[in-house]
Design an enzyme around this catalytic site. Structure first.
Site, PDB file in Angstrom:
ATOM      1  N   SER A 179     -28.429  -1.852   6.817  1.00  0.00           N
ATOM      2  CA  SER A 179     -27.182  -2.308   7.430  1.00  0.00           C
ATOM      3  C   SER A 179     -26.290  -1.152   7.852  1.00  0.00           C
ATOM      4  O   SER A 179     -25.646  -1.197   8.903  1.00  0.00           O
ATOM      5  CB  SER A 179     -26.423  -3.224   6.465  1.00  0.00           C
ATOM      6  OG  SER A 179     -27.189  -4.368   6.150  1.00  0.00           O
ATOM      7  N   HIS A 231     -21.531  -0.577   5.298  1.00  0.00           N
ATOM      8  CA  HIS A 231     -21.251  -0.956   6.682  1.00  0.00           C
ATOM      9  C   HIS A 231     -20.187  -0.051   7.291  1.00  0.00           C
ATOM     10  O   HIS A 231     -20.352   0.464   8.403  1.00  0.00           O
ATOM     11  CB  HIS A 231     -20.765  -2.408   6.743  1.00  0.00           C
ATOM     12  CG  HIS A 231     -21.769  -3.400   6.259  1.00  0.00           C
ATOM     13  ND1 HIS A 231     -21.455  -4.728   6.047  1.00  0.00           N
ATOM     14  CD2 HIS A 231     -23.083  -3.275   5.937  1.00  0.00           C
ATOM     15  CE1 HIS A 231     -22.528  -5.372   5.622  1.00  0.00           C
ATOM     16  NE2 HIS A 231     -23.523  -4.510   5.539  1.00  0.00           N
TER      17      HIS A 231
END
Length: 371
Positions: A179, A231
């Site tokens: 991610s 993230h």
């Protein structure tokens, strides 16, 4: 004057005679310098992630430690129980063996390689499916535009940036997934739009659309059990890397090698001053950020001790869920070469093929089982 322009912005030039002898070439539009590469690295990354997941499931070998595996017909590739891993994947112990990000082992065990290996591991079928579809959707377009080398560098460095920030703020559980690298590609797309602002049509619509996509994805990260620090770290890293690697020549610039013999080159400079400024500033921030971040990680610094509100960036408590960390406890049973742990917080039970487990090993496994 003889003027020829391509309305589709592929090739354009104006030819003007000078003193009746030597013409001058003015490049009105040099969009033809943007080559389209064949995308092969992104599909290779996807294949690599899938292969690593298959190997992880082979190493996991659920039937060896449990009689309640999901999809038992797959043999040693069967999944752990849904209660232990709802994403249909391996156990936490197997992910740890394969190189998951665990801060204690990075700091005390000097296993810095986990900052990179964790981005190639996935917790389950649903996890890898979502990430790989996103990688194909985002990565192929970028690789076709900028080539495999730049995309590869951005992907790896953004993943590292996500791992660094995650290590500083989430230290009680393991972390895996691509991610951070994927958010790095999104960040690079945003900076690419900004640094090449003058050559885009419908730029405001493109900017608002991209910001909306990024905002929605970051908003999902405030849910419990989602590592939003990876993230954010990946996104910021990719955003800065985009200013360094995704800079485009301006319309009006033409390379000397493309000018016919007997013509004088006259036109715009290759890049604008603001592009060079953003490149230099971003490069300095990247060097400082990675250097300081890595030093803090290996010194065992806990970012939460220096930022009382930062935990809200990864989880925002509501009436439906809590973000507080519970005091976890496990009961253990050592029989021959097997250790059985039961988490008293959630009732999960798991058996590990290990003899004479130390207290630190039991504590680590208990944290993973209850996490």
């Amino acid at each position: 004057d003889i003027e020829s322009r391509n309305s589709s912005h592929r090739v354009g030039k104006s030819v003007h005679p000078v003193d009746g002898d030597v013409p001058v070439v003015y490049a009105v539009d040099e969009d033809q310098s943007r080559r389209s590469w064949l995308s092969w690295l992104v599909p290779l990354f996807v294949l690599g992630n899938v292969v690593v997941f298959v190997i992880t499931m082979y190493v996991n070998n659920c039937p060896k430690t449990s009689n309640n595996c999901v999809a038992g017909f797959l043999g040693r590739f069967a999944f752990q129980t849904v209660k232990e891993n709802p994403l249909l994947g391996p156990s936490s112990l197997t992910l740890d063996k394969m190189g998951a990000l665990q801060v204690s082992k990075v700091v005390k065990g000097h296993q810095g390689w986990r900052l990179i290996t964790c981005i190639w591991l996935h917790a389950g079928v649903f996890h890898i499916l979502a990430n790989m579809l996103s990688l194909l959707f985002i990565g192929i377009r970028l690789e076709q535009e900028f080539g495999f080398a730049k995309i590869g560098i951005v992907y790896i460095l953004a993943g590292l940036g996500g791992s660094i920030l995650s290590s500083l703020f989430i230290q009680s559980s393991i972390s895996v997934g691509a991610s951070g690298a994927l958010f790095g590609l999104l960040g690079a797309m945003l900076s690419e739009l900004l640094t090449n602002w003058t050559i885009y049509a419908n730029k405001f619509a493109a900017l608002l659309t991209l910001i909306l996509i990024i905002a929605i994805n970051l908003a999902v990260g405030i849910l419990p059990h989602v590592d939003n620090f990876a993230h954010i770290g990946g996104f910021v890293s990719g955003f800065l890397l985009g200013f360094v690697f995704f800079i485009r020549p301006q319309y009006g610039w033409v390379s000397r090698k493309n000018v016919p013999h007997g013509y004088i080159l006259s036109g715009k400079s290759k890049h604008k001053a603001y592009q060079y400024t953003l490149l230099v500033v971003s490069l300095l921030l990247l060097i400082i950020g990675y250097s300081v971040g890595l030093v803090m990680v290996f010194l065992g610094v806990n970012g939460n001790d220096h930022c009382s509100w930062c935990h809200y960036m990864s989880c925002v408590p509501t009436s439906r869920w809590s973000c507080k960390s519970e005091n976890i406890t496990c009961s253990s049973l050592q029989m021959d070469n097997q250790l059985t742990l039961t988490c008293l917080n959630n009732g999960r039970t798991s058996t590990y093929p290990m003899a004479n487990a130390t207290q630190s090993q039991i504590a680590s496994l208990c944290s993973q089982l209850c996490g």
